[in-house]
Design a protein around this motif. Structure first.
Motif: not given
Length: 192
Positions: A43-53
């Motif tokens: 979930s954290m990595v998925a959030g990084l993908i959302r946040g970093l684009q």
């Protein structure tokens, strides 16, 4: 076979990882199996993908495709980007292909070793989770293909996995952040 939407609590991480000074409560994390990445780390990595684009994402060590699926969902939600992920084991790769079917527009699962010539755009995000002895070598192999904004992640960096991750911590090409998860995660910004 387990679906990518495994309920949290499928396995308690404390079944596989003992408490340590860095992570005194592994029971707060959950996983799909003994080799799977913790659900909360996914979930954290998925959030990084959302946040970093990121536009171009690489993963090594696809395993059953649970991380790949969540990265694909994040890329879909972003409206752009693509993940290429490598898994050399044919049976595991086949399961990953099935588990990422709903996001196949954003995810390509390759049944290949992790270090194959990269002929695509520069990488914006890399997640290294293959065999322990390959992870730093994979970083080194792909470094020339990383964009100046690339963020990298390494899984299984906790002390009970040995000292392989010290190469990552000592590499002057990475600004390192060591995260205290049960199995350990290093995140880093590539310095170019």
């Amino acid at each position: 076979m387990t679906s990518p939407n495994i309920p949290i609590g499928y396995y308690n991480e404390s079944q596989f990882t003992k408490p340590s000074p860095e992570c005194p409560h592994p029971e707060r994390w959950h996983t799909d199996d003994i080799q799977g990445t913790e659900v909360e780390v996914i979930s954290m990595v998925a959030g990084l993908i959302r946040g970093l684009q990121p536009d171009v994402v690489l993963e090594t060590g696809t395993s059953r495709g649970f991380m790949s699926y969540q990265i694909g969902v994040s890329l879909r939600d972003n409206g752009h980007g693509h993940l290429t992920t490598y898994e050399p084991d044919e049976e595991t790769w086949s399961e990953a292909v099935h588990n990422t079917e709903q996001v196949r527009e954003w995810v390509t699962c390759e049944n290949l070793p992790s270090m194959v010539p990269w002929q695509r755009e520069l990488l914006d995000f890399c997640w290294f989770d293959s065999l322990l002895e390959l992870r730093w070598r994979e970083f080194d192999f792909y470094f020339e293909h990383m964009s100046p904004r690339c963020v990298v992640g390494f899984h299984d960096t906790a002390a009970h996995f040995g000292d392989w991750a010290q190469q990552v911590r000592d590499d002057p090409r990475i600004a390192v952040l060591d995260l205290p998860t049960p199995r350990g995660v290093i995140l880093g910004r590539v310095l170019k």
